[in-house]
Design a protein around this motif. Structure first.
Motif, PDB file in Angstrom:
ATOM      1  N   ALA A   1       2.689  16.679  -4.386  1.00  0.00           N
ATOM      2  CA  ALA A   1       1.781  15.811  -4.678  1.00  0.00           C
ATOM      3  C   ALA A   1       1.157  16.390  -5.879  1.00  0.00           C
ATOM      4  CB  ALA A   1       0.457  16.129  -3.311  1.00  0.00           C
ATOM      5  N   PHE A   2       0.627  15.447  -6.823  1.00  0.00           N
ATOM      6  CA  PHE A   2      -0.034  16.077  -8.137  1.00  0.00           C
ATOM      7  C   PHE A   2      -0.901  14.681  -8.677  1.00  0.00           C
ATOM      8  CE2 PHE A   2       3.608  13.884  -9.742  1.00  0.00           C
ATOM      9  CZ  PHE A   2       3.365  13.416 -10.588  1.00  0.00           C
ATOM     10  N   GLN A   3      -1.763  15.234  -9.272  1.00  0.00           N
ATOM     11  CA  GLN A   3      -2.862  14.106  -9.787  1.00  0.00           C
ATOM     12  C   GLN A   3      -2.034  13.769 -11.206  1.00  0.00           C
ATOM     13  OE1 GLN A   3      -6.615  16.381  -9.421  1.00  0.00           O
ATOM     14  NE2 GLN A   3      -7.063  14.844  -8.404  1.00  0.00           N
ATOM     15  N   ASP A   4      -2.403  12.424 -11.498  1.00  0.00           N
ATOM     16  CA  ASP A   4      -2.433  11.832 -12.820  1.00  0.00           C
ATOM     17  C   ASP A   4      -3.514  11.132 -13.030  1.00  0.00           C
ATOM     18  OD1 ASP A   4      -1.656  10.221 -15.053  1.00  0.00           O
ATOM     19  OD2 ASP A   4       0.172   9.882 -14.242  1.00  0.00           O
ATOM     20  N   GLY A   5      -4.464  11.530 -13.907  1.00  0.00           N
ATOM     21  CA  GLY A   5      -5.676  11.240 -13.788  1.00  0.00           C
ATOM     22  C   GLY A   5      -6.537  11.712 -12.729  1.00  0.00           C
ATOM     23  N   ASP A   6      -7.214  10.853 -12.198  1.00  0.00           N
ATOM     24  CA  ASP A   6      -8.286  11.397 -11.044  1.00  0.00           C
ATOM     25  C   ASP A   6      -7.296  11.188  -9.710  1.00  0.00           C
ATOM     26  OD1 ASP A   6     -10.107  12.319 -12.552  1.00  0.00           O
ATOM     27  OD2 ASP A   6     -11.419  10.391 -12.562  1.00  0.00           O
ATOM     28  N   ALA A   7      -6.277  10.465  -9.536  1.00  0.00           N
ATOM     29  CA  ALA A   7      -5.495  10.071  -8.407  1.00  0.00           C
ATOM     30  C   ALA A   7      -4.572  10.913  -8.037  1.00  0.00           C
ATOM     31  CB  ALA A   7      -5.376   8.430  -8.534  1.00  0.00           C
ATOM     32  N   TRP A   8      -4.400  10.994  -6.765  1.00  0.00           N
ATOM     33  CA  TRP A   8      -3.002  12.004  -6.335  1.00  0.00           C
ATOM     34  C   TRP A   8      -1.748  10.919  -5.693  1.00  0.00           C
ATOM     35  CZ3 TRP A   8      -2.822  16.980  -6.005  1.00  0.00           C
ATOM     36  CH2 TRP A   8      -3.859  17.747  -5.973  1.00  0.00           C
ATOM     37  N   TYR A   9      -0.713  11.475  -6.155  1.00  0.00           N
ATOM     38  CA  TYR A   9       0.470  10.826  -6.132  1.00  0.00           C
ATOM     39  C   TYR A   9       1.363  11.510  -5.254  1.00  0.00           C
ATOM     40  CZ  TYR A   9      -1.573   7.348  -9.357  1.00  0.00           C
ATOM     41  OH  TYR A   9      -2.570   6.591  -9.956  1.00  0.00           O
ATOM     42  N   LEU A  10       2.273  10.955  -4.583  1.00  0.00           N
ATOM     43  CA  LEU A  10       3.332  11.385  -3.829  1.00  0.00           C
ATOM     44  C   LEU A  10       4.683  11.351  -4.131  1.00  0.00           C
ATOM     45  CD1 LEU A  10       1.380  10.789  -0.276  1.00  0.00           C
ATOM     46  CD2 LEU A  10       1.250  12.638  -1.638  1.00  0.00           C
TER      47      LEU A  10
ATOM     48  N   ALA B   1       0.810  -1.064  -0.014  1.00  0.00           N
ATOM     49  CA  ALA B   1       0.003   0.109   0.052  1.00  0.00           C
ATOM     50  C   ALA B   1       0.818   1.239   0.058  1.00  0.00           C
ATOM     51  CB  ALA B   1      -0.902   0.020   1.174  1.00  0.00           C
ATOM     52  N   VAL B   2       1.980   1.178   0.652  1.00  0.00           N
ATOM     53  CA  VAL B   2       2.981   2.483   0.625  1.00  0.00           C
ATOM     54  C   VAL B   2       3.544   2.915  -0.701  1.00  0.00           C
ATOM     55  CG1 VAL B   2       5.236   3.214   1.198  1.00  0.00           C
ATOM     56  CG2 VAL B   2       3.797   1.875   3.137  1.00  0.00           C
ATOM     57  N   PHE B   3       3.819   1.841  -1.633  1.00  0.00           N
ATOM     58  CA  PHE B   3       4.243   2.198  -3.019  1.00  0.00           C
ATOM     59  C   PHE B   3       3.064   2.566  -4.032  1.00  0.00           C
ATOM     60  CE2 PHE B   3       8.087   0.350  -1.171  1.00  0.00           C
ATOM     61  CZ  PHE B   3       8.902   0.975  -1.633  1.00  0.00           C
ATOM     62  N   THR B   4       1.784   2.499  -3.493  1.00  0.00           N
ATOM     63  CA  THR B   4       0.735   2.733  -4.535  1.00  0.00           C
ATOM     64  C   THR B   4       0.714   4.345  -4.590  1.00  0.00           C
ATOM     65  OG1 THR B   4      -1.054   3.324  -2.755  1.00  0.00           O
ATOM     66  CG2 THR B   4      -0.797   1.122  -3.762  1.00  0.00           C
ATOM     67  N   VAL B   5       1.481   5.132  -4.082  1.00  0.00           N
ATOM     68  CA  VAL B   5       1.565   6.614  -4.157  1.00  0.00           C
ATOM     69  C   VAL B   5       2.703   7.168  -5.214  1.00  0.00           C
ATOM     70  CG1 VAL B   5       1.101   6.955  -1.762  1.00  0.00           C
ATOM     71  CG2 VAL B   5       3.362   7.156  -2.567  1.00  0.00           C
ATOM     72  N   ILE B   6       3.092   5.927  -5.721  1.00  0.00           N
ATOM     73  CA  ILE B   6       4.174   6.215  -6.977  1.00  0.00           C
ATOM     74  C   ILE B   6       3.470   6.504  -8.200  1.00  0.00           C
ATOM     75  CG2 ILE B   6       6.180   5.265  -8.314  1.00  0.00           C
ATOM     76  CD1 ILE B   6       6.848   3.679  -5.770  1.00  0.00           C
ATOM     77  N   PRO B   7       3.729   7.745  -8.820  1.00  0.00           N
ATOM     78  CA  PRO B   7       2.839   8.019 -10.133  1.00  0.00           C
ATOM     79  C   PRO B   7       3.291   6.931 -11.244  1.00  0.00           C
ATOM     80  CG  PRO B   7       3.987  10.004  -9.276  1.00  0.00           C
ATOM     81  CD  PRO B   7       4.710   8.652  -8.531  1.00  0.00           C
ATOM     82  N   PRO B   8       2.403   6.754 -11.986  1.00  0.00           N
ATOM     83  CA  PRO B   8       2.477   5.802 -13.124  1.00  0.00           C
ATOM     84  C   PRO B   8       3.492   6.241 -14.030  1.00  0.00           C
ATOM     85  CG  PRO B   8       0.172   6.778 -13.230  1.00  0.00           C
ATOM     86  CD  PRO B   8       0.901   6.986 -12.053  1.00  0.00           C
ATOM     87  N   GLY B   9       3.754   7.399 -14.147  1.00  0.00           N
ATOM     88  CA  GLY B   9       4.699   8.086 -15.221  1.00  0.00           C
ATOM     89  C   GLY B   9       6.051   7.653 -14.762  1.00  0.00           C
ATOM     90  N   ILE B  10       6.271   7.612 -13.359  1.00  0.00           N
ATOM     91  CA  ILE B  10       7.687   7.360 -12.937  1.00  0.00           C
ATOM     92  C   ILE B  10       8.144   5.889 -12.830  1.00  0.00           C
ATOM     93  CG2 ILE B  10       8.853   7.404 -10.750  1.00  0.00           C
ATOM     94  CD1 ILE B  10       7.616  10.187 -10.210  1.00  0.00           C
TER      95      ILE B  10
END
Length: 182
Positions: A139-148, A51-60
Motif C-alpha cells: 500500500a502506498f499513496q499517490d497524491g492523497d489516495a492510497w493504492y493497493l 470499485a475493486v479496480f479503483t485500488v490500482i495506482p494511476p502510474g501502473i
C-alpha cells in the motif's frame, strides 16, 4: 586504509539503496488506509468489480497502457475480463488484509509504503477444500489516495518499478505467495 575504502563505499551504497524503517503512520494516514482497505474488501464481497479496480495506482495503469499501446480504459476492461474468467473456475471463500500486522517502510526517496499480510482462501472447481494463499499487499499513496498492489511475482514488481522508480532496489523477495491446503 585504501583497502577499506572500497568495502566502506560498498556498504554505504547498500545502505542508501535499502529501504529504511519509516516513521509510523499518522492517525489520519492509518484511518484513510483502513478506509481504503475496508471499501476494497466490501466491493470484493459484493462483486462490485468497478470499485475493486479503483485500488490500482494511476502510474501502473499509465505504464501498462503505454506498454501495450492501448487506453487505460482498455487496460481495465482486460483486467476485469481476466478476473471474471478466473472466477468462473474458482471462488474466494475468505479474504483478509491484516493492517494491524503491517510493516511500514520508506523508499530511499522518502515514499512511505506499507507491507500488509494478506490471506485468501480459494476453492477451485472440483476441490474439496479451499487452498490458503498468504501474500503481502503493498500500500502506498499517490497524491492523497492510497493504492493497493500485488507484489508476489517479478513481473508485478517490474511494472511497479517502471511506474514508480523510487521502488527500484526495494527487496520484495519476502513477500512471495505461499499456498497450503486447509
Amino acid at each position: 586504509m585504501i583497502r577499506r575504502l572500497p568495502g566502506t563505499l560498498a556498504a554505504c551504497l547498500l545502505l542508501l539503496a535499502a529501504p529504511v524503517a519509516a516513521r509510523d503512520l499518522t492517525q489520519a494516514e492509518q484511518a484513510s488506509l483502513q478506509a481504503r482497505i475496508d471499501s476494497f474488501e466490501q466491493a470484493f464481497e459484493q462483486g462490485d468489480i468497478d470499485a475493486v479496480f479503483t485500488v490500482i495506482p494511476p502510474g501502473i495503469l499509465a505504464t501498462t497502457s503505454e506498454t501495450y499501446d492501448i487506453t487505460e480504459a482498455q487496460v481495465l476492461t482486460a483486467m476485469k475480463q481476466a478476473l471474471a474468467g478466473m472466477m468462473k473456475t474458482a471462488s474466494i471463500e475468505e479474504y483478509r488484509i491484516d493492517l494491524a500486522s503491517a510493516t511500514v517502510r520508506e523508499t530511499s526517496a522518502g515514499r512511505v509504503y506499507v507491507l500488509i499480510p494478506t490471506t485468501a482462501y480459494v476453492r477451485r472447481d472440483g476441490q474439496d477444500e479451499a487452498r490458503r494463499s498468504d501474500t503481502v499487499t503493498l500500500a502506498f499513496q499517490d497524491g492523497d489516495a492510497w493504492y493497493l498492489v500485488r507484489i508476489d511475482d517479478a513481473q508485478q514488481v517490474g511494472v511497479l518499478e517502471t511506474a514508480y522508480p523510487d521502488f527500484e532496489g526495494v527487496d520484495f523477495s519476502e513477500t512471495r505467495a505461499t499456498q497450503a491446503s486447509e
